[in-house]
Design a protein around this motif. Structure first.
Motif, short mmCIF file in Angstrom:
data_model
loop_
_atom_site.label_atom_id
_atom_site.label_comp_id
_atom_site.label_asym_id
_atom_site.label_seq_id
_atom_site.Cartn_x
_atom_site.Cartn_y
_atom_site.Cartn_z
N ALA A 212 0.84 -1.21 0.00
CA ALA A 212 0.00 0.00 0.00
C ALA A 212 0.87 1.25 0.00
CB ALA A 212 -0.92 -0.02 1.22
N MET A 213 1.93 1.23 0.79
CA MET A 213 2.83 2.38 0.87
C MET A 213 3.46 2.67 -0.49
SD MET A 213 5.97 2.87 3.61
CE MET A 213 5.08 1.88 4.79
N GLU A 214 3.89 1.61 -1.17
CA GLU A 214 4.51 1.78 -2.49
C GLU A 214 3.50 2.29 -3.51
OE1 GLU A 214 8.04 -1.59 -2.33
OE2 GLU A 214 5.98 -2.23 -2.77
N ARG A 215 2.28 1.79 -3.45
CA ARG A 215 1.25 2.22 -4.41
C ARG A 215 0.91 3.70 -4.23
NH1 ARG A 215 -4.77 -0.59 -5.17
NH2 ARG A 215 -5.64 1.05 -6.51
N ILE A 216 0.75 4.13 -2.99
CA ILE A 216 0.41 5.54 -2.73
C ILE A 216 1.59 6.44 -3.07
CG2 ILE A 216 -0.06 7.20 -0.86
CD1 ILE A 216 -1.94 5.06 0.34
N GLN A 217 2.80 5.98 -2.79
CA GLN A 217 3.99 6.77 -3.14
C GLN A 217 4.06 6.97 -4.65
OE1 GLN A 217 8.03 5.02 -2.88
NE2 GLN A 217 8.47 6.66 -1.41
N LEU A 293 -10.46 11.21 -4.18
CA LEU A 293 -11.34 11.56 -5.29
C LEU A 293 -10.79 11.19 -6.66
CD1 LEU A 293 -12.43 15.01 -3.88
CD2 LEU A 293 -13.92 13.04 -4.22
N ARG A 294 -9.47 11.16 -6.80
CA ARG A 294 -8.93 10.81 -8.11
C ARG A 294 -8.53 9.34 -8.19
NH1 ARG A 294 -4.23 10.58 -11.28
NH2 ARG A 294 -4.75 11.05 -13.44
N SER A 295 -7.81 8.87 -7.17
CA SER A 295 -7.33 7.48 -7.18
C SER A 295 -8.37 6.53 -6.60
CB SER A 295 -6.02 7.38 -6.39
OG SER A 295 -5.69 6.05 -6.11
N LYS A 324 -7.68 2.25 2.14
CA LYS A 324 -8.99 1.88 1.58
C LYS A 324 -8.98 2.05 0.07
CE LYS A 324 -13.09 0.35 2.02
NZ LYS A 324 -13.29 -1.01 2.51
N ASP A 325 -9.57 1.09 -0.62
CA ASP A 325 -9.71 1.17 -2.07
C ASP A 325 -11.20 1.30 -2.38
OD1 ASP A 325 -9.15 1.14 -4.72
OD2 ASP A 325 -8.26 -0.86 -4.80
N LEU A 326 -11.64 2.52 -2.64
CA LEU A 326 -13.06 2.79 -2.86
C LEU A 326 -13.53 2.24 -4.21
CD1 LEU A 326 -13.78 6.48 -1.79
CD2 LEU A 326 -14.53 4.41 -0.63
#
Length: 473
Positions: A212-217, A293-295, A324-326
């Motif tokens: 998750a950290m790598e994806r958000i980065q 809102l975007r990701s 969280k993955d909306l």
């Protein structure tokens, strides 16, 4: 027959009955806090002066905050010790729990590290500070330096045996939520606690957290000329389910920002300090607006213990255990609700409730107005006009007037994130609207999804180029 060790039997029995002891403690203390509010509710009804009522509520919240603090520090603070949907008095008291949970002894930490990573601490690290930088409910973090490394790393180590105890606490909270939503707070609290159970369960998997950290980065660094917040880099070959080694980021915990400002001879109430605080909130708000809102994939735990302030008022965001993955429909539905709140549009707010799957029941006269007030209370950092503090037990509260019968579990992380941002703004002394700040990002999200046309954007006095400049800064 092997000899029986009485101490071993006693230890096993105490471990077996510990969940029952925790449940008993929870219900005794929860009943005390609840009855305190019910008695106070009757007493405050005799006071007709609104300002005196608010002062009385504030004193009651402070009394309750101390009791809740004691309960959270003895049980698991991760569950109910964070200032999510809480009055300001609770926020001020409970934020100190964020990184002050009891630490695991270094000897246990050393054994766990060696078991998980397959090498001794001395082989892996040139130096390792046995005193943790901080300890939360699930894990504690140590500062260290890898052999041959040029920079320090942060080593996150899970507390052994805490998962079962935490699940006991969340199940008690679920039972209490069911009772509360049937008696006093007309809100689908049970769905919220079910989502909490799911999210907290994820926090025990550090391999998931590293991903998750790598994806958000990648998202934040790839979609901004300069990322609004820093994200620690993961040391991929030193990650297991219970150990996570990452880049160490030097900074000041946001709770100590005021002390640091004063230490540097800057007036905490002056213009320079105010500008620094505004920049911090601006960076956090932009990062969360883009993520949600975007990701649609976002860090869902911005409590003060997870935020560092670095040089030049730059912000670092730590701890990616709760993300969280909306689903697409919720992301876009929430974008519509952001526009309704920012535009102060009660009709669109009511429509957004239906699109998001929020089911309500109203008995009040001006239903649409109260629906907007409830949306502002739930999903904006700025409280509605005339509301100075959250009063869920007050008869004038929107939650009393509008019963929320069904609330999508997956939307809880957004609700919680907004309220944690509100808690930060209360702590920094800044009253601002995240909905207003997120308006251009929500418009762009809807535009790229084909939900808003060029004509719609023109009617909103925005054009696509201006939005892109704001969004991609």
């Amino acid at each position: 027959m092997l000899p029986v060790d009485p101490k071993e039997i006693q230890e096993k029995l105490s471990t077996h009955f510990r969940p029952w002891q925790r449940s008993f403690q929870f219900w005794v203390r929860a009943a005390d806090i609840y009855t305190g509010y019910k008695v106070f509710q009757l007493r405050v009804s005799f006071e007709k002066d609104v300002q005196k009522q608010e002062a009385m509520w504030e004193r009651q919240h402070e009394v309750a905050a101390e009791k809740i603090y004691n309960m959270c520090s003895d049980l698991v603070a991760q569950i109910i010790g964070k200032p999510d949907l809480a009055p300001a008095a609770w926020v001020r008291r409970l934020v100190t729990l964020c990184d002050q949970a009891p630490a695991t002894h270094y000897g246990v930490v050393q054994l766990l590290l060696e078991k998980e990573l397959g090498r001794s601490v001395d082989e892996l690290f040139e130096r390792f500070d046995p005193t943790p930088l901080g300890s939360a409910s699930i894990a504690q973090v140590h500062r260290a330096r890898l052999r041959g490394g040029q920079r320090d790393v942060a080593v996150k180590v899970q507390h052994p045996g805490v998962q079962n105890l935490m699940m006991t606490d969340i199940h008690n909270l679920q039972a209490f939520a069911l009772y509360m939503q049937k008696t006093d707070i007309k809100f689908d609290l049970y769905s919220i606690t079910k989502e909490m159970e799911k999210q907290i369960g994820y926090e025990f998997d550090f391999e998931r957290e590293a991903s998750a950290m790598e994806r958000i980065q990648r998202f934040l660094y790839g979609n901004n000329k300069k990322a609004p917040v820093s994200v620690p880099r993961v040391m991929r070959d030193l990650v297991t389910r219970r150990v996570l080694v990452m880049e160490y980021i030097d900074g000041i915990p946001i709770l100590k920002l005021g002390d640091e400002i004063a230490k540097r001879g800057i007036n905490p109430g002056g213009k320079m300090a105010a500008a620094a605080k505004q920049n911090i909130l601006k960076s956090l708000t932009l990062a969360y607006g883009q993520m949600i809102l975007r990701s649609g994939f976002f860090h869902a735990d911005p409590h003060p213990g997870n935020i560092l302030i670095c040089k030049g008022s730059e912000v670092a965001l730590l701890d990616y255990g709760q993300v969280k993955d909306l689903p697409e429909e919720l992301r876009l539905g929430y974008a519509y609700l952001v526009l309704a709140i920012a535009d102060n549009d009660p009709v669109r707010a009511s429509e957004s409730y239906r699109e998001l799957g929020i089911t309500t029941l109203s008995n009040c006269e001006d239903e649409q107005k109260e629906m907007l007030r409830l949306a502002q209370t739930m999903f904006d950092t700025k409280l509605p006009p005339g509301v100075t503090m959250l009063q869920p037990f007050s008869e004038e509260s929107s939650i009393k007037k509008i019963a929320v019968q069904a609330f999508p579990e997956e939307l809880f992380s957004v609700l919680r994130t907004v309220h944690l941002l509100r808690g930060l703004s209360v702590g920094l002394g800044i009253n601002y609207s995240c909905a207003e700040q997120w308006r251009p990002i929500a418009e762009e999200a809807l535009y790229f999804a084909g939900k808003l046309k060029d004509e719609d954007l023109k009617n909103r006095s925005c054009n696509r180029g201006f939005l892109r400049k704001l969004f991609w800064r």
